[in-house]
Structure formats: C-alpha cells, structure tokens
Design a protein around this motif. Structure first.
Motif, PDB file in Angstrom:
ATOM      1  N   VAL A 221       0.711  -1.549   0.065  1.00  0.00           N
ATOM      2  CA  VAL A 221      -0.392   0.216   0.007  1.00  0.00           C
ATOM      3  C   VAL A 221       0.754   1.525   0.177  1.00  0.00           C
ATOM      4  CG1 VAL A 221      -2.551  -0.630   1.042  1.00  0.00           C
ATOM      5  CG2 VAL A 221      -0.280   0.124   2.405  1.00  0.00           C
ATOM      6  N   GLY A 222       0.171   2.692  -0.687  1.00  0.00           N
ATOM      7  CA  GLY A 222       0.966   3.711  -1.119  1.00  0.00           C
ATOM      8  C   GLY A 222       0.348   4.677   0.645  1.00  0.00           C
TER       9      GLY A 222
ATOM     10  N   CYS B 147       4.378   0.878   0.668  1.00  0.00           N
ATOM     11  CA  CYS B 147       5.704   0.723   0.074  1.00  0.00           C
ATOM     12  C   CYS B 147       5.918   2.171  -0.584  1.00  0.00           C
ATOM     13  CB  CYS B 147       5.443  -0.452  -0.995  1.00  0.00           C
ATOM     14  SG  CYS B 147       4.562   0.018  -2.691  1.00  0.00           S
ATOM     15  N   TRP B 148       4.963   2.589  -0.242  1.00  0.00           N
ATOM     16  CA  TRP B 148       5.581   4.496  -0.492  1.00  0.00           C
ATOM     17  C   TRP B 148       4.604   5.308   0.089  1.00  0.00           C
ATOM     18  CZ3 TRP B 148       1.891   8.228  -2.918  1.00  0.00           C
ATOM     19  CH2 TRP B 148       2.147   9.180  -2.797  1.00  0.00           C
TER      20      TRP B 148
ATOM     21  N   PRO C 255       3.023  13.219   9.670  1.00  0.00           N
ATOM     22  CA  PRO C 255       2.475  12.028   8.921  1.00  0.00           C
ATOM     23  C   PRO C 255       2.941  11.100   9.266  1.00  0.00           C
ATOM     24  CG  PRO C 255       3.943  13.843   7.459  1.00  0.00           C
ATOM     25  CD  PRO C 255       3.145  13.983   8.869  1.00  0.00           C
ATOM     26  N   GLU C 256       4.079  10.991  10.633  1.00  0.00           N
ATOM     27  CA  GLU C 256       4.849   9.664  10.744  1.00  0.00           C
ATOM     28  C   GLU C 256       3.460   8.882  11.731  1.00  0.00           C
ATOM     29  OE1 GLU C 256       5.615  12.989  13.018  1.00  0.00           O
ATOM     30  OE2 GLU C 256       5.837  12.679  11.201  1.00  0.00           O
ATOM     31  N   ARG C 257       3.388   9.239  12.256  1.00  0.00           N
ATOM     32  CA  ARG C 257       1.950   9.268  13.679  1.00  0.00           C
ATOM     33  C   ARG C 257       0.908   7.823  12.602  1.00  0.00           C
ATOM     34  NH1 ARG C 257       1.000  13.761  17.638  1.00  0.00           N
ATOM     35  NH2 ARG C 257       2.309  13.032  18.786  1.00  0.00           N
ATOM     36  N   PHE C 258       0.610   8.909  11.423  1.00  0.00           N
ATOM     37  CA  PHE C 258      -0.527   7.550  10.378  1.00  0.00           C
ATOM     38  C   PHE C 258       0.786   6.491   9.603  1.00  0.00           C
ATOM     39  CE2 PHE C 258      -2.084   7.796   6.435  1.00  0.00           C
ATOM     40  CZ  PHE C 258      -3.883   6.755   6.784  1.00  0.00           C
ATOM     41  N   HIS C 259       1.343   6.620   9.574  1.00  0.00           N
ATOM     42  CA  HIS C 259       2.094   5.683   8.781  1.00  0.00           C
ATOM     43  C   HIS C 259       2.701   4.972  10.050  1.00  0.00           C
ATOM     44  CE1 HIS C 259       4.367   8.881   5.575  1.00  0.00           C
ATOM     45  NE2 HIS C 259       3.008   8.843   5.910  1.00  0.00           N
ATOM     46  N   HIS C 260       3.022   5.228  10.735  1.00  0.00           N
ATOM     47  CA  HIS C 260       3.130   4.023  12.058  1.00  0.00           C
ATOM     48  C   HIS C 260       2.537   3.224  12.503  1.00  0.00           C
ATOM     49  CE1 HIS C 260       3.273   2.556  16.562  1.00  0.00           C
ATOM     50  NE2 HIS C 260       3.957   2.479  16.014  1.00  0.00           N
TER      51      HIS C 260
ATOM     52  N   ALA D 240       2.746   6.400  -6.623  1.00  0.00           N
ATOM     53  CA  ALA D 240       1.835   5.218  -5.708  1.00  0.00           C
ATOM     54  C   ALA D 240       2.434   4.287  -6.723  1.00  0.00           C
ATOM     55  CB  ALA D 240       0.342   5.556  -4.869  1.00  0.00           C
ATOM     56  N   VAL D 241       1.392   3.847  -7.997  1.00  0.00           N
ATOM     57  CA  VAL D 241       1.817   2.669  -9.077  1.00  0.00           C
ATOM     58  C   VAL D 241       3.170   2.718  -9.420  1.00  0.00           C
ATOM     59  CG1 VAL D 241       1.448   1.897 -11.513  1.00  0.00           C
ATOM     60  CG2 VAL D 241      -0.734   3.480  -9.742  1.00  0.00           C
ATOM     61  N   GLU D 242       4.329   3.505  -9.690  1.00  0.00           N
ATOM     62  CA  GLU D 242       5.544   2.493  -9.897  1.00  0.00           C
ATOM     63  C   GLU D 242       5.825   2.303  -8.735  1.00  0.00           C
ATOM     64  OE1 GLU D 242       7.010   6.828 -11.301  1.00  0.00           O
ATOM     65  OE2 GLU D 242       5.979   6.259 -13.554  1.00  0.00           O
TER      66      GLU D 242
END
Length: 162
Positions: A55-56, A79-80, A64-69, A102-104
């Motif tokens: 997922v991207g 992956c992105w 944003p790092e909290r969301f990623h975590h 994201a697709v790439e």
C-alpha cells in the motif's frame, strides 16, 4: 484534553505546565487516537486489512509519521508515502502525481486519513486512466478518552449525550 497520551511523556512536567495556564478545578482529560480500520473512499465499505498487499499512503496532516506508524501497526506493507503540509487541499494535478508515483512504487491501493479524504477532490479519481486507478482507502481513526464518562458529563450536563 491531552491527546496522544499513550506516547512517552513526562506527566509531572506536563501538569506543571498545564497548572500555569488552567483555572483551578479545570479538569484534564487523557485521550488517544486509534486507527480502527479502513474503508473505501468511493463506497464507505469496510476493507479487510489482511487482504491488502503493498500500500501507499498520502497525507496532509501535522504528523504524518504517526499515520504511517499506525498503518504499519495494523500489519500493512507500506511501500510508498507522500506528505503534504497540514490541511492541504488536493488538486487534480496532485492526484495525477500521487497516483503515478504510488503505482510506480508498486502500491496496490492508496491510503489516506479521514481529514485528507475531506480535502480530496470529489470525482477526480474517476477521470484518471485505469492504468493509474488504485482503490482509495480511508483510515478510520477513533478518539478514546480515559475519563470518558466525566467528559460526557461535562459536554452533556443533562445526561442527554451519547
């Protein structure tokens, strides 16, 4: 309301600071935010997290790092990512750039917060070529308060809030 109280902090120093600014007797509430699931942006249907591949994630939030975590904590393979300034209002050009990247990167779906979904241009995803089309998923984040009943009583003194 002290948010993200589940993260490491110095409780004594925090209350010393709060006591400098709050009136005597003003209650302090401790809150957390929990990513409880994902739903499709187009239909609102909940998605089985275990069935997602790579997922991207895109976000225009303060941390944003909290969301990623939180996404990784759900077991997702991120992956992105791309982050924009807080409260970013996405444009059609942003959409094109985001979905292409994201697709790439190999993303099979694209995730965002509910706040980002509110700033996502309506209908734009349907105008993109199918080669760039990805399922757009929204993270459902719930507010949890340790002192929930006391907060409800403060907000709804007559007992009518639920």
């Amino acid at each position: 309301i002290v948010t993200r109280c589940d993260e490491p902090h110095d409780e004594v120093a925090l209350f010393a600071l709060l006591d400098r600014y709050r009136r005597p007797g003003t209650p302090v509430f401790h809150a957390t935010h929990e990513l409880t699931g994902l739903h499709r942006l187009d239909s609102g249907v909940m998605v089985d997290v275990g069935r997602l591949g790579r997922v991207g994630a895109v976000s225009g939030i303060a941390r944003p790092e909290r969301f990623h975590h939180d996404l990784r904590a759900l077991g997702l393979e991120l992956c992105w990512t791309r982050s924009y300034p807080d409260h970013h209002r996405y444009t059609a050009a942003d959409l094109e750039s985001i979905l292409t990247a994201a697709v790439e990167a190999g993303a099979e779906s694209l995730l965002m917060t509910e706040k980002d979904a509110a700033n996502w241009p309506g209908g734009e995803a349907g105008t993109l070529s199918s080669a760039k089309a990805l399922p757009l998923l929204v993270g459902r984040i719930e507010f949890r308060c340790r002192e929930e009943e006391a907060l409800r009583s403060l907000l709804h003194p007559s007992g009518g809030g639920r």
